[in-house]
Design a protein around this motif. Structure first.
Motif, short mmCIF file in Angstrom:
data_model
loop_
_atom_site.label_atom_id
_atom_site.label_comp_id
_atom_site.label_asym_id
_atom_site.label_seq_id
_atom_site.Cartn_x
_atom_site.Cartn_y
_atom_site.Cartn_z
N VAL A 60 -0.61 4.65 5.68
CA VAL A 60 0.43 3.65 5.97
C VAL A 60 0.53 2.64 4.83
CG1 VAL A 60 1.07 1.74 7.49
CG2 VAL A 60 0.28 3.89 8.47
N LEU A 61 -0.60 2.09 4.41
CA LEU A 61 -0.59 1.07 3.35
C LEU A 61 -0.10 1.66 2.03
CD1 LEU A 61 -3.96 -0.80 4.05
CD2 LEU A 61 -1.68 -1.34 4.90
N MET A 62 -0.54 2.89 1.72
CA MET A 62 -0.18 3.49 0.44
C MET A 62 1.31 3.80 0.37
SD MET A 62 -1.20 4.43 -2.48
CE MET A 62 0.04 4.87 -3.69
N LEU A 63 1.85 4.43 1.40
CA LEU A 63 3.27 4.79 1.36
C LEU A 63 4.16 3.55 1.42
CD1 LEU A 63 3.49 7.98 3.60
CD2 LEU A 63 3.67 7.81 1.12
N ALA A 64 3.75 2.54 2.18
CA ALA A 64 4.53 1.29 2.20
C ALA A 64 4.55 0.65 0.82
CB ALA A 64 3.96 0.33 3.23
N SER A 65 3.40 0.64 0.15
CA SER A 65 3.32 0.08 -1.20
C SER A 65 4.17 0.90 -2.17
CB SER A 65 1.86 0.06 -1.65
OG SER A 65 1.74 -0.40 -2.98
N PHE A 108 6.82 2.92 -1.55
CA PHE A 108 8.26 2.81 -1.33
C PHE A 108 8.78 1.41 -1.66
CE2 PHE A 108 7.73 6.46 1.75
CZ PHE A 108 8.45 7.35 0.98
N ALA A 109 7.95 0.38 -1.45
CA ALA A 109 8.38 -0.98 -1.79
C ALA A 109 8.59 -1.12 -3.29
CB ALA A 109 7.34 -1.99 -1.30
N ARG A 110 7.80 -0.41 -4.08
CA ARG A 110 7.90 -0.52 -5.54
C ARG A 110 8.87 0.49 -6.15
NH1 ARG A 110 2.60 -2.13 -4.43
NH2 ARG A 110 1.85 -3.85 -5.73
N ARG A 111 8.85 1.71 -5.64
CA ARG A 111 9.58 2.78 -6.29
C ARG A 111 10.94 3.06 -5.67
NH1 ARG A 111 6.23 6.49 -8.81
NH2 ARG A 111 8.20 7.44 -9.48
N GLY A 112 11.18 2.62 -4.45
CA GLY A 112 12.43 2.95 -3.80
C GLY A 112 12.37 4.34 -3.19
N VAL A 113 13.48 4.82 -2.67
CA VAL A 113 13.51 6.10 -1.96
C VAL A 113 14.56 7.05 -2.51
CG1 VAL A 113 12.67 5.07 0.19
CG2 VAL A 113 15.12 5.13 -0.25
N HIS A 114 15.05 6.78 -3.69
CA HIS A 114 16.12 7.61 -4.23
C HIS A 114 15.56 8.82 -4.97
CE1 HIS A 114 18.84 4.42 -3.17
NE2 HIS A 114 18.11 3.56 -3.86
N ASN A 115 16.43 9.80 -5.16
CA ASN A 115 16.10 11.01 -5.92
C ASN A 115 14.94 11.78 -5.30
OD1 ASN A 115 18.15 10.34 -7.74
ND2 ASN A 115 16.77 9.09 -8.96
N LYS A 116 14.16 12.46 -6.12
CA LYS A 116 13.08 13.30 -5.59
C LYS A 116 11.91 12.44 -5.11
CE LYS A 116 14.31 17.21 -8.53
NZ LYS A 116 13.85 18.16 -9.56
N MET A 164 8.45 7.83 5.92
CA MET A 164 9.56 8.17 5.03
C MET A 164 10.89 7.73 5.64
SD MET A 164 8.32 11.97 3.76
CE MET A 164 9.70 12.27 2.68
N TYR A 165 11.05 7.98 6.94
CA TYR A 165 12.29 7.58 7.60
C TYR A 165 12.43 6.06 7.64
CZ TYR A 165 15.89 7.14 11.19
OH TYR A 165 17.04 6.81 11.86
N ALA A 166 11.33 5.37 7.94
CA ALA A 166 11.37 3.90 7.99
C ALA A 166 11.69 3.30 6.63
CB ALA A 166 10.02 3.36 8.49
N ALA A 167 11.29 3.98 5.57
CA ALA A 167 11.56 3.48 4.23
C ALA A 167 13.01 3.69 3.81
CB ALA A 167 10.64 4.16 3.22
N PRO A 196 7.70 -5.61 -8.11
CA PRO A 196 9.00 -5.41 -8.76
C PRO A 196 10.01 -4.80 -7.82
CG PRO A 196 7.37 -3.81 -9.52
CD PRO A 196 6.63 -4.81 -8.72
N ALA A 197 11.26 -5.08 -8.10
CA ALA A 197 12.34 -4.59 -7.25
C ALA A 197 12.33 -3.08 -7.18
CB ALA A 197 13.70 -5.08 -7.80
N PRO A 198 12.67 -2.50 -6.01
CA PRO A 198 12.66 -1.06 -5.87
C PRO A 198 13.57 -0.39 -6.89
CG PRO A 198 12.92 -2.12 -3.75
CD PRO A 198 13.06 -3.18 -4.78
N ALA A 199 13.08 0.69 -7.44
CA ALA A 199 13.85 1.44 -8.42
C ALA A 199 13.84 2.91 -8.02
CB ALA A 199 13.25 1.27 -9.82
#
Length: 378
Positions: free
Chosen positions: A106-111, A113-121, A156-159, A371-374
């Protein structure tokens, strides 16, 4: 702090003490002390901000992976199942790494997605889910590995990952799993034997065909008000751990079981409220995005596991060895679930602070810290 969450936790811990008092009276003091420690742990950890959880995500996840890697080599089983090694023991300390792994994921995926965003692959996120699930799967612990995989999908869905991407991920996994499923079931035949355990209504009434039949007997004999913790009952394996809901139902009846379900419902409502409030924050900072993911993931950790446990007790699912969160005897699960509640507390406080405009000065550097999600560039 969320009053709803505190009420839910206290209710569940008290019902757990009642269930242990019914099934194993000699363990009341031990379980009661652990329940108080778990509550204190929640109230202490909840003082952290979501930013702290997001920073700790990679470290906690890495530690849990290391502990999972140790299980096949130095893991220990139980007196009932020495062949199933799911615990690590260092001196007097004995714990189950797979319980910690849920929180680590939970902590890893939240971290992430908060940094990398959910776009692309989403190759990196998929690899995190599969690696964690696989290490639990080979213990073997099929029930927890299925929960782990479901937890990854919920995160993944929550992100904000598209349903089409999640569906493609599931289809690819099914195709990859088919060749190895037969070998796994052949190596661990007890899994199929559990699926084939069916009891007729007459067999359940006779209460002579194993723990599920006896659990059904206790639930039915509890009635509406319950028989009390001193009522006459059979003793069977798991009556204070995996099947503690039967002990709760026997001693407190339908009222106690209804309180149990109500407590889990409070956890669901609070986490969804966090996500709803987070969606109203403008601009959406990485910390708020991460807080929303943390709350939903922590909620599913607790309620998803409770759902599986209750389905096992009802005879819908085969016996999986999954404890009832915050109720079953066992400190590993109780402590991990208490931290999960602390995560929801923290996320709720953060989104309320942002919406009320009462953010403290140290939160103004959130953009620099996270940093803002990218778009992900796997």
């Amino acid at each position: 702090m969320s009053i709803q969450l505190i009420i839910a936790q206290v209710m569940l811990l008290c019902l757990g003490v009642l269930g242990v008092a019914t099934a194993e009276p000699g363990m009341i003091a031990d379980h009661g002390l652990k329940a108080l420690l778990a509550l204190g742990f929640t109230l202490t950890i909840a003082r952290l901000r979501p930013r702290a959880f997001l920073k700790l995500g990679p470290l906690v996840w890495g530690v849990t992976l290391f502990l999972l890697l140790l299980v096949p080599f130095i893991g220990v089983g139980t007196a009932e199942s020495e062949a199933t090694k799911r615990w690590l023991q260092f001196g007097p300390v004995r714990f189950q790494p797979s319980e910690m792994a849920k929180l680590g994921l939970v902590l890893m995926l939240a971290s992430f997605f908060a940094r990398r965003g959910v776009h692309n692959k989403l190759i990196s996120a998929t690899a995190m889910i599969m690696l964690t699930t696989f290490l639990v799967f080979i213990e073997p612990d099929l029930g927890t590995s299925v929960l782990m995989f479901g937890l990854g999908l919920v995160l993944m869905y929550a992100a904000g990952v598209r349903i089409s991407n999640i569906s493609g991920f599931l289809l690819a996994l099914v195709l990859l799993a088919i060749p190895v499923a037969g070998l796994y079931l052949e190596k661990h035949p007890y899994i199929l034997s559990r699926w084939n355990q069916h009891y007729s209504a007459e067999e359940v009434r006779e209460a002579g065909l194993g723990q599920i039949g006896l659990a059904h007997r206790d639930l039915s004999f509890g009635g509406i008000p319950g028989q009390g913790p001193d009522g006459l009952r059979y003793v069977y394996f798991g009556d204070h751990t995996d099947l503690i809901v039967a002990s709760v139902g026997f001693s407190s009846g339908l009222l106690g079981v209804a309180m149990l379900l109500f407590a889990y419902w409070l956890i669901v409502v609070t986490a969804l409220d966090v996500a709803h409030l987070a969606s109203r924050v403008r601009p959406m900072t990485p910390e708020i995005h991460g807080a929303s993911i943390l709350a939903i993931g922590a909620m599913f950790m607790i309620v998803g596991q409770a759902f599986v446990n209750l389905c096992v007790a009802a005879g819908i699912f085969p016996v999986t060895g999954v404890p009832l969160p915050l109720v079953s005897y066992g400190f590993s699960s109780m402590l991990t679930m208490s931290v999960a509640l602390a995560v929801i507390h923290s996320a709720m406080r953060e989104v309320r602070r942002q919406l009320s405009g009462l953010d403290t000065p140290d939160s103004q550097d959130a953009q620099a810290t996270l940093p803002a999600p990218a778009p992900a560039t796997d």
